[in-house]
Design a protein around this motif. Structure first.
Motif, short mmCIF file in Angstrom:
data_model
loop_
_atom_site.label_atom_id
_atom_site.label_comp_id
_atom_site.label_asym_id
_atom_site.label_seq_id
_atom_site.Cartn_x
_atom_site.Cartn_y
_atom_site.Cartn_z
N LEU A 286 0.83 -1.20 0.00
CA LEU A 286 0.00 0.00 0.00
C LEU A 286 0.87 1.25 0.00
CD1 LEU A 286 -2.74 1.47 0.35
CD2 LEU A 286 -2.48 1.14 2.82
N LEU A 287 1.88 1.29 0.86
CA LEU A 287 2.76 2.45 0.93
C LEU A 287 3.47 2.67 -0.40
CD1 LEU A 287 4.04 4.68 2.66
CD2 LEU A 287 5.79 3.02 3.36
N PHE A 288 3.90 1.59 -1.04
CA PHE A 288 4.58 1.73 -2.32
C PHE A 288 3.66 2.33 -3.37
CE2 PHE A 288 5.32 0.09 -6.57
CZ PHE A 288 6.64 0.51 -6.80
N VAL A 289 2.42 1.86 -3.45
CA VAL A 289 1.48 2.38 -4.45
C VAL A 289 1.21 3.86 -4.20
CG1 VAL A 289 -0.89 2.23 -5.33
CG2 VAL A 289 0.42 0.14 -4.92
N VAL A 290 1.09 4.24 -2.93
CA VAL A 290 0.84 5.65 -2.60
C VAL A 290 2.02 6.52 -3.04
CG1 VAL A 290 0.54 7.31 -0.71
CG2 VAL A 290 -0.72 5.14 -0.69
N SER A 379 -8.83 3.70 -2.23
CA SER A 379 -8.39 4.98 -2.76
C SER A 379 -7.04 4.86 -3.45
CB SER A 379 -8.32 6.03 -1.65
OG SER A 379 -9.59 6.23 -1.05
N ALA A 380 -6.16 4.03 -2.87
CA ALA A 380 -4.83 3.85 -3.45
C ALA A 380 -4.88 2.97 -4.70
CB ALA A 380 -3.89 3.26 -2.41
N PHE A 381 -5.40 1.77 -4.56
CA PHE A 381 -5.37 0.80 -5.66
C PHE A 381 -6.44 1.11 -6.70
CE2 PHE A 381 -2.91 -1.25 -2.46
CZ PHE A 381 -2.02 -2.08 -3.13
N GLY A 382 -7.69 1.30 -6.24
CA GLY A 382 -8.76 1.62 -7.18
C GLY A 382 -8.57 2.98 -7.82
N GLY A 383 -8.13 3.96 -7.01
CA GLY A 383 -7.90 5.30 -7.56
C GLY A 383 -6.81 5.31 -8.61
N THR A 384 -5.71 4.59 -8.36
CA THR A 384 -4.63 4.49 -9.33
C THR A 384 -5.10 3.79 -10.60
OG1 THR A 384 -2.98 4.43 -7.56
CG2 THR A 384 -2.30 3.62 -9.73
N ALA A 385 -5.88 2.73 -10.44
CA ALA A 385 -6.40 2.00 -11.59
C ALA A 385 -7.32 2.87 -12.43
CB ALA A 385 -7.14 0.75 -11.12
N LEU A 414 3.93 1.08 -12.73
CA LEU A 414 4.68 1.70 -11.65
C LEU A 414 6.10 1.13 -11.63
CD1 LEU A 414 1.97 1.51 -8.81
CD2 LEU A 414 2.38 3.38 -10.42
N PRO A 415 7.02 1.78 -10.95
CA PRO A 415 8.40 1.26 -10.88
C PRO A 415 8.47 -0.08 -10.15
CG PRO A 415 8.29 3.57 -10.19
CD PRO A 415 6.88 3.08 -10.28
N LEU A 416 9.59 -0.78 -10.32
CA LEU A 416 9.88 -2.03 -9.61
C LEU A 416 8.77 -3.06 -9.79
CD1 LEU A 416 11.18 -0.46 -6.26
CD2 LEU A 416 12.54 -1.14 -8.24
#
Length: 526
Positions: A286-290, A379-385, A414-416
């Protein structure tokens, strides 16, 4: 017992000891027989099983959508009311009871058992599916528009927020209260003692417990089977590992073996350990996606998603005059039936680890805290998607495609990527292990007549059986047999809806009596 009019039913009271096993008769043998007969039926006639059970599932959803929706709303209101009432001060296990687990470990276990694995796939796939009109849109909101994005996030939160956790909360609190405060066995039948009385020892109780066993093991085996195909798809996408039946069966074997070790070690050395590992990996991902994703949009999106959820909560909770029939039945009503069919498993496991908590603390942790965590995760995963889909970035710009790959398509931008995708696969597998482990403990509780110290060999039996069912059906009948199993599990949601509604009445009656007895309150009409 606290009082002379309290029940005299005790854990393992009607058990039978054979070959080192300590099981409740007739729940254990009848459950095992029913499972065996279903496996034979699904293997010999996979298409017929899928058709017949699919018809039962669709009939339940089409004709009783109103019941699922009304019941879901009642469960939310019921839990919120209990939080606010003085009854919330009642402690599970009595005034002097102490919690067995820290809040962190407790929350990790209930969240991992509840829906952690589903969030891995659907936090990305579901908002994009709604936004791109993959199978209808919520409230017929135009797809591909800002309004569509708002509805997509609001509807996703609706399916993973208060309602499912309220379903789990009702079952879990009922079982915990009647077991820890009234001395009844930790089985589903105990929650109905105020209504059925000593008849819970008879066939009424047997049927309730057998249905709970079947719903639990069918749901777990379905998730394990479909999860193996999804994990194999991820391995093929990332590392070119052939997505064959052999790969899928190997995943089932690995998960089952680790789950067996975990089951043997018990809650402290098994479920608790893996649940804590889950939370660490999930928090890191989660922190990485944010950080690596559209950070500002994600951070502001937490508030936006909360507003989307709040603004769509009442319209999506309505069952009258809906004109988004395809979406409404295919998503919301299906979800409600699925959550309810899973509630005996998740509810009983949550009850198992919640002794010593007050009713208020329990419901806040089971209802409100997971909803807030889900809000951040979505918000993190769905928002990014949605950001990628709306801006033509990567595969998600073309729609949802293969649901099992949606998470990997998002991480690919995203990276990595190889590191984060590997972490995602590990997290999925560990979630499978905790689900299998906790499910085996629950089934063992029920089939052992509520005993929590039954022989370890019985837990091993049920954990092995879950893997065998998933593997055999996947190998012998493929996705058709698994779909039949899933349809059967969902169809059990209809009778269990009525069971849960009765459970609310029974629980309130029990809590009110407990409050009167412990506080010498004047008796008032219930």
């Amino acid at each position: 017992m606290n009082n002379n009019d309290d029940p005299v039913l005790s854990p393992g009271q009607d058990n039978t000891q054979i070959l080192g096993l300590d099981f409740h008769n007739p729940v254990f043998p009848l459950s095992a027989l029913a499972i065996l007969l279903f496996i034979i039926y699904a293997l010999v006639y996979p298409d017929a099983a899928n058709t017949h059970l699919g018809l039962a599932k669709n009939w339940s959803i089409e004709h009783f959508d109103w019941l699922f929706m009304i019941a879901g709303n009642i469960f939310v209101v019921f839990c919120l009311v209990l939080i606010c009432l003085p009854l919330g001060r009642i402690r599970l296990g009595g005034k002097d009871a102490k919690p067995e687990y820290s809040r962190t470990s407790w929350f990790a276990m209930l969240f991992a058992a509840g829906m952690g694995i589903g969030l891995m796939f659907w936090s990305v796939a579901e908002p994009v599916a709604y936004y791109t009109d993959w199978y209808g849109t919520p409230l017929n909101t135009p797809a591909g528009t800002p309004e569509g994005a708002s509805a997509a996030m609001g509807a996703t939160m609706f399916h993973w927020g208060l309602h499912p956790w309220a379903i789990y909360g009702v079952v879990a609190l009922s079982l915990a209260f009647f077991s820890y405060n009234k001395g009844l066995p930790l089985t589903l039948r105990s929650a109905f003692y105020p209504i059925l009385g000593e008849r819970t020892r008879g066939w009424a109780g047997h049927i309730i417990d057998i249905l709970a066993v079947l719903a639990t093991i069918f749901g777990l085996a379905t998730s394990l089977g479909f999860g193996a195909t999804q994990a194999a798809g991820g391995l093929a996408y990332l590392f070119d590992v052939p997505n064959t039946i052999g790969t899928q069966l190997a995943i089932i074997v690995v998960v089952t073996v680790i789950a067996l070790i975990s089951v043997w070690r018990g809650i402290d050395g098994g479920v608790k350990l893996f649940s804590n590992i889950n939370m660490v990996i999930a928090a890191a991902l989660l922190l990485f996606v944010v950080v690596a994703g559209p950070t500002l949009m994600i951070l502001t999106g937490i508030g936006t998603t909360a507003l989307d959820y709040a603004s769509h909560l009442l319209p999506l909770s309505n069952w009258i005059g809906r004109d988004d029939d395809t979406w409404y039945h295919g998503w919301t009503v299906f979800y409600w039936a699925w959550w309810i069919s899973w509630s005996p498993f998740v509810g009983m496991f949550i009850a198992r680890v919640s002794r010593g908590r007050t009713v208020r603390e329990f419901l806040i942790a089971v209802l409100l805290v997971p909803t807030l965590v889900t809000l951040v995760w979505m918000s993190a995963f769905g928002g990014t998607a949605l950001y990628q889909a709306a801006n033509g970035v990567g595969e998600l710009a073309n729609g949802i495609g293969d649901v099992s790959l949606a998470m990997f398509h998002m991480l690919e931008q995203l990276p990595l990527t190889s590191i984060t995708s590997t972490l995602a696969i590990i997290l999925v597998l560990v979630f499978f292990i905790t689900s299998s482990d906790s499910g085996s403990l629950v089934i063992d509780n029920i089939t052992a007549g509520g005993k929590t110290d039954a022989p370890k060999s019985q837990r091993v039996f049920w954990a092995t059986l879950e893997g065998v069912i998933a593997g055999v059906l996947l190998y012998g009948g493929g996705s058709t047999a698994l779909s039949a199993l899933q349809a059967g599990a969902v169809a059990t949601g209809l009778p269990f809806t009525l069971v849960l509604l009765l459970m609310c009445f029974s629980l309130y009656k029990g809590l009110h009596k407990e409050w009167q007895q412990s506080n010498a309150m004047p008796k008032i009409a219930s």
